[in-house]
Design a protein around this motif. Structure first.
Motif, PDB file in Angstrom:
ATOM      1  N   VAL A 115       0.804  -1.226  -0.064  1.00 12.26           N
ATOM      2  CA  VAL A 115       0.096   0.066  -0.151  1.00 12.26           C
ATOM      3  C   VAL A 115       0.749   1.194   0.059  1.00 12.26           C
ATOM      4  O   VAL A 115       0.546   2.195  -0.700  1.00 12.26           O
ATOM      5  CB  VAL A 115      -1.047  -0.095   1.266  1.00 12.26           C
ATOM      6  CG1 VAL A 115      -1.625   1.295   1.311  1.00 12.26           C
ATOM      7  CG2 VAL A 115      -1.920  -1.053   0.925  1.00 12.26           C
ATOM      8  N   GLU A 116       1.856   1.249   0.850  1.00 12.91           N
ATOM      9  CA  GLU A 116       2.961   2.326   0.699  1.00 12.91           C
ATOM     10  C   GLU A 116       3.670   2.600  -0.332  1.00 12.91           C
ATOM     11  O   GLU A 116       3.863   3.731  -0.728  1.00 12.91           O
ATOM     12  CB  GLU A 116       3.760   2.216   2.080  1.00 12.91           C
ATOM     13  CG  GLU A 116       3.279   2.320   3.131  1.00 12.91           C
ATOM     14  CD  GLU A 116       4.212   2.189   4.461  1.00 12.91           C
ATOM     15  OE1 GLU A 116       5.451   1.711   4.015  1.00 12.91           O
ATOM     16  OE2 GLU A 116       4.058   2.443   5.673  1.00 12.91           O
ATOM     17  N   ASP A 117       3.989   1.367  -1.136  1.00 10.55           N
ATOM     18  CA  ASP A 117       4.635   1.518  -2.424  1.00 10.55           C
ATOM     19  C   ASP A 117       3.765   1.463  -3.547  1.00 10.55           C
ATOM     20  O   ASP A 117       4.401   1.788  -4.737  1.00 10.55           O
ATOM     21  CB  ASP A 117       5.800   0.534  -2.687  1.00 10.55           C
ATOM     22  CG  ASP A 117       6.701   0.313  -1.426  1.00 10.55           C
ATOM     23  OD1 ASP A 117       6.982   1.615  -0.814  1.00 10.55           O
ATOM     24  OD2 ASP A 117       7.307  -0.523  -1.424  1.00 10.55           O
ATOM     25  N   PHE A 118       2.640   1.481  -3.368  1.00 14.40           N
ATOM     26  CA  PHE A 118       1.492   1.545  -4.531  1.00 14.40           C
ATOM     27  C   PHE A 118       1.720   2.856  -5.508  1.00 14.40           C
ATOM     28  O   PHE A 118       1.755   2.775  -6.816  1.00 14.40           O
ATOM     29  CB  PHE A 118       0.102   1.536  -4.115  1.00 14.40           C
ATOM     30  CG  PHE A 118      -0.888   1.572  -5.231  1.00 14.40           C
ATOM     31  CD1 PHE A 118      -1.007   0.485  -6.152  1.00 14.40           C
ATOM     32  CD2 PHE A 118      -1.793   2.737  -5.504  1.00 14.40           C
ATOM     33  CE1 PHE A 118      -1.821   0.336  -7.092  1.00 14.40           C
ATOM     34  CE2 PHE A 118      -2.476   2.664  -6.504  1.00 14.40           C
ATOM     35  CZ  PHE A 118      -2.702   1.589  -7.343  1.00 14.40           C
ATOM     36  N   PRO A 119       1.710   4.028  -4.975  1.00 13.98           N
ATOM     37  CA  PRO A 119       1.946   5.311  -5.899  1.00 13.98           C
ATOM     38  C   PRO A 119       3.242   5.157  -6.614  1.00 13.98           C
ATOM     39  O   PRO A 119       3.317   5.676  -7.786  1.00 13.98           O
ATOM     40  CB  PRO A 119       2.114   6.549  -4.807  1.00 13.98           C
ATOM     41  CG  PRO A 119       1.388   6.104  -3.422  1.00 13.98           C
ATOM     42  CD  PRO A 119       1.543   4.613  -3.388  1.00 13.98           C
ATOM     43  N   ASP A 120       4.223   4.792  -5.993  1.00 13.70           N
ATOM     44  CA  ASP A 120       5.476   4.545  -6.789  1.00 13.70           C
ATOM     45  C   ASP A 120       5.545   3.540  -8.180  1.00 13.70           C
ATOM     46  O   ASP A 120       5.697   3.921  -9.155  1.00 13.70           O
ATOM     47  CB  ASP A 120       6.885   4.108  -5.953  1.00 13.70           C
ATOM     48  CG  ASP A 120       7.200   5.113  -4.873  1.00 13.70           C
ATOM     49  OD1 ASP A 120       6.715   6.427  -5.089  1.00 13.70           O
ATOM     50  OD2 ASP A 120       7.583   4.909  -3.749  1.00 13.70           O
ATOM     51  N   LYS A 160       5.508   4.471 -11.970  1.00 14.12           N
ATOM     52  CA  LYS A 160       6.449   3.734 -13.095  1.00 14.12           C
ATOM     53  C   LYS A 160       5.638   3.359 -14.145  1.00 14.12           C
ATOM     54  O   LYS A 160       6.141   3.410 -15.439  1.00 14.12           O
ATOM     55  CB  LYS A 160       7.063   2.737 -12.090  1.00 14.12           C
ATOM     56  CG  LYS A 160       8.055   3.086 -11.440  1.00 14.12           C
ATOM     57  CD  LYS A 160       8.848   1.850 -10.787  1.00 14.12           C
ATOM     58  CE  LYS A 160       9.980   2.347  -9.667  1.00 14.12           C
ATOM     59  NZ  LYS A 160      10.414   1.330  -8.927  1.00 14.12           N
ATOM     60  N   VAL A 161       4.525   2.745 -13.808  1.00 17.62           N
ATOM     61  CA  VAL A 161       3.643   2.084 -14.956  1.00 17.62           C
ATOM     62  C   VAL A 161       3.092   3.324 -15.793  1.00 17.62           C
ATOM     63  O   VAL A 161       3.271   3.272 -16.993  1.00 17.62           O
ATOM     64  CB  VAL A 161       2.426   1.311 -14.215  1.00 17.62           C
ATOM     65  CG1 VAL A 161       1.539   1.046 -15.383  1.00 17.62           C
ATOM     66  CG2 VAL A 161       2.799   0.135 -13.568  1.00 17.62           C
ATOM     67  N   ILE A 162       2.712   4.492 -15.225  1.00 17.78           N
ATOM     68  CA  ILE A 162       2.332   5.699 -16.312  1.00 17.78           C
ATOM     69  C   ILE A 162       3.378   6.021 -16.938  1.00 17.78           C
ATOM     70  O   ILE A 162       3.369   6.457 -18.093  1.00 17.78           O
ATOM     71  CB  ILE A 162       1.611   6.847 -15.330  1.00 17.78           C
ATOM     72  CG1 ILE A 162       0.373   5.912 -14.637  1.00 17.78           C
ATOM     73  CG2 ILE A 162       1.235   8.131 -15.932  1.00 17.78           C
ATOM     74  CD1 ILE A 162      -0.340   6.979 -13.467  1.00 17.78           C
ATOM     75  N   ARG A 212      -1.005  10.685 -12.713  1.00 14.54           N
ATOM     76  CA  ARG A 212      -1.328   9.765 -11.547  1.00 14.54           C
ATOM     77  C   ARG A 212      -2.798  10.311 -10.839  1.00 14.54           C
ATOM     78  O   ARG A 212      -3.568   9.490 -10.565  1.00 14.54           O
ATOM     79  CB  ARG A 212      -0.246   9.882 -10.577  1.00 14.54           C
ATOM     80  CG  ARG A 212      -0.630   8.821  -9.541  1.00 14.54           C
ATOM     81  CD  ARG A 212       0.753   8.788  -8.586  1.00 14.54           C
ATOM     82  NE  ARG A 212       0.613   9.794  -7.788  1.00 14.54           N
ATOM     83  CZ  ARG A 212       1.612  10.270  -6.899  1.00 14.54           C
ATOM     84  NH1 ARG A 212       2.243   9.368  -6.507  1.00 14.54           N
ATOM     85  NH2 ARG A 212       1.581  11.298  -6.007  1.00 14.54           N
ATOM     86  N   VAL A 213      -2.759  11.438 -10.717  1.00 14.57           N
ATOM     87  CA  VAL A 213      -4.108  12.095 -10.107  1.00 14.57           C
ATOM     88  C   VAL A 213      -5.325  11.659 -10.909  1.00 14.57           C
ATOM     89  O   VAL A 213      -6.395  11.346 -10.379  1.00 14.57           O
ATOM     90  CB  VAL A 213      -3.978  13.709 -10.176  1.00 14.57           C
ATOM     91  CG1 VAL A 213      -5.094  14.297  -9.491  1.00 14.57           C
ATOM     92  CG2 VAL A 213      -2.805  13.961  -9.302  1.00 14.57           C
ATOM     93  N   GLU A 214      -5.386  11.756 -12.321  1.00 15.27           N
ATOM     94  CA  GLU A 214      -6.347  11.144 -13.187  1.00 15.27           C
ATOM     95  C   GLU A 214      -6.627  10.013 -13.031  1.00 15.27           C
ATOM     96  O   GLU A 214      -7.969   9.453 -12.922  1.00 15.27           O
ATOM     97  CB  GLU A 214      -6.028  11.836 -14.633  1.00 15.27           C
ATOM     98  CG  GLU A 214      -6.025  13.379 -15.056  1.00 15.27           C
ATOM     99  CD  GLU A 214      -5.645  13.550 -16.330  1.00 15.27           C
ATOM    100  OE1 GLU A 214      -5.479  12.617 -16.994  1.00 15.27           O
ATOM    101  OE2 GLU A 214      -5.636  14.844 -16.690  1.00 15.27           O
ATOM    102  N   VAL A 215      -5.563   9.121 -12.905  1.00 10.68           N
ATOM    103  CA  VAL A 215      -5.723   7.550 -12.836  1.00 10.68           C
ATOM    104  C   VAL A 215      -6.490   7.157 -11.449  1.00 10.68           C
ATOM    105  O   VAL A 215      -7.345   6.481 -11.296  1.00 10.68           O
ATOM    106  CB  VAL A 215      -4.482   6.829 -13.173  1.00 10.68           C
ATOM    107  CG1 VAL A 215      -4.683   5.324 -12.887  1.00 10.68           C
ATOM    108  CG2 VAL A 215      -3.989   7.124 -14.644  1.00 10.68           C
ATOM    109  N   GLN A 216      -6.060   7.925 -10.341  1.00 12.45           N
ATOM    110  CA  GLN A 216      -6.477   7.569  -9.174  1.00 12.45           C
ATOM    111  C   GLN A 216      -7.936   8.100  -9.221  1.00 12.45           C
ATOM    112  O   GLN A 216      -8.791   7.415  -8.213  1.00 12.45           O
ATOM    113  CB  GLN A 216      -5.736   8.292  -7.858  1.00 12.45           C
ATOM    114  CG  GLN A 216      -4.153   7.545  -7.736  1.00 12.45           C
ATOM    115  CD  GLN A 216      -3.497   8.467  -6.692  1.00 12.45           C
ATOM    116  OE1 GLN A 216      -3.889   9.442  -6.411  1.00 12.45           O
ATOM    117  NE2 GLN A 216      -2.543   7.894  -6.372  1.00 12.45           N
TER     118      GLN A 216
END
Length: 425
Positions: A130-135, A139-141, A154-158
């Protein structure tokens, strides 16, 4: 003219003149009297209905008690597995009930410790993910933007993930299923308590149970029952202890590998691999190796490949070197028979059948081997898979038959025996 029998019969049946003829009985009176219901038929019908009712009641009761019967079966095999340890302590002066309590206390403490370690490991891994999910998402984006020339953020995807319909439905379904999960957990705990209670009584009161069983049998049958009980104890206990020893060796080997690769939670993963690989037959090793591979992948993707190679190599070493030596005297069952028994046990009782199938089949095999008469096998090459070679005289006769009677025989080789003279046609 003298009256005949027929005329006499007619005169008897004919009434005198001026009188009323007697009333004749109804034509079906005699037939009705003969067709009356037999006395045994109502009793037979009542007995048949009673038997059908008893069968239906027994079938309903059996289906209702199937879960309890399975728990009793598991408890019986568990009691057979711990009886050697209980008998060993009881033979040295310890009370049998207290010895059984110590054995089960050790099993419960070990199981609780393993569950606690696994829970802490899984909880830690979930928190890290959960903590590393933004990283991971960044990377995927970035990879998608560079590969497909897009402009994602990342904001739009979230936001799209949070406000999506499927996520809301999933959360609602999960919230509604919390009560069902809680009920299943409570049911599982009650089932575990039932198994432990029955197995404790079976192990602590084993001699009393055997005496009660033998008291209703003739002396000749008592020896056979005690013999079968002894075989079941030896095979079940031997299976459990041999599997436990192989689990220990497997856990140590995988622990060394995980420590060398610096994979986190190496002790817990080693215990997981040892237990799952040994007590889930045939495919347990590969199922157990999936979790260490996943954890190693979070450290370095190449580490997961090394773990996979080690799991495959160790499985071959265990199958061809370690297992035959450890289980030759304890279980002594062919791998094909073991695999078939596991499939049959799974089809009958599910996961429980898969666990108790091998000791049950080993017990049956040993019991039949004790009473089935065996004979010495003849020393024939076909027993070892070799075809019997045809003798030289038979080949010589076949060659002479193919040459025919008028064809001269082949000259003898130099130094060989001269052919015998014979008639020429």
């Amino acid at each position: 003219m003298a009256p005949t029998d027929e005329t006499a019969q007619v005169t008897q049946d004919t009434a005198p003149p001026g009188t009323t003829p007697p009333a004749q009985p109804p034509a079906g009176a005699e037939a009705g009297h003969g067709a009356r219901m037999p006395r045994w038929l109502p009793r037979a019908m009542v007995l048949a209905l009673a038997l059908v009712a008893c069968f239906q009641l027994g079938s309903w009761a059996f289906h209702q008690l199937t879960g309890l019967l399975i728990n009793v079966l598991i408890a019986f095999f568990l009691a057979l597995a711990v009886e050697p340890a209980v008998s060993w302590m009881a033979a040295r002066g310890m009370r049998r009930g207290f010895a059984t309590f110590l054995v089960f206390l050790s099993v419960v403490i070990a199981s609780a410790g393993f569950v606690a370690l696994m829970g802490s490991m899984l909880a830690g891994q979930i928190v890290d993910m959960v903590e590393d999910f933004p990283d991971y998402l960044d990377k995927v984006i970035s990879w998608i933007n560079q590969t497909f020339h897009t402009d994602l953020s990342r904001v739009e995807v979230q936001d799209s993930l949070v406000h999506s319909d499927w996520l809301q439905k999933y959360v609602q379904n999960s919230a509604s299923g919390v009560l069902d999960v809680s009920a299943q957990v409570l049911g599982g705990l009650f089932q575990l308590l039932t198994i432990l209670l029955f197995s404790f009584y079976f192990a602590a009161d084993g001699p009393r149970l055997r005496r009660a069983l033998c008291s209703v049998l003739p002396p000749a049958k008592q020896a056979e029952v005690l013999r079968a009980w002894e075989i079941a104890v030896d095979k079940t206990g031997g299976y459990l202890y041999s599997r436990g020893l192989m689990a220990l060796i497997s856990g140590i080997a995988h622990y060394i590998l995980l420590q060398v690769l610096e994979v986190p939670y190496a002790p817990v993963l080693a215990v997981w691999v040892g237990l799952v690989s040994q007590f889930i037959p045939t495919i347990g090793t590969y199922l157990a190796g999936a979790l260490p591979m996943l954890i190693a992948f979070t450290v370095d993707p190449w580490y997961s490949l090394w773990v996979l190679i080690f799991v495959v190599v160790y499985q071959q070493f265990e199958n061809y070197v370690l297992q035959p030596k450890l289980t030759a005297k304890s279980v002594d069952i062919h791998p094909a028979v073991a695999f078939g028994s596991v499939i049959a046990g799974t089809a009958l009782l599910g996961a429980v059948g898969a666990l108790i199938a091998i000791p049950a089949v080993a017990t049956l095999q040993a019991f039949l081997g004790a009473y089935v008469k065996r004979y010495d096998v003849t020393d024939d090459p076909r027993v070892h898979g070799h075809r019997r070679q045809v003798g030289a005289p038979l080949l010589a006769r076949m060659r002479r038959a193919l040459r025919g009677p008028n064809r001269p025989e082949a000259p003898a080789e130099p130094g060989g025996p001269s052919p015998k003279p014979g008639k020429r046609g």
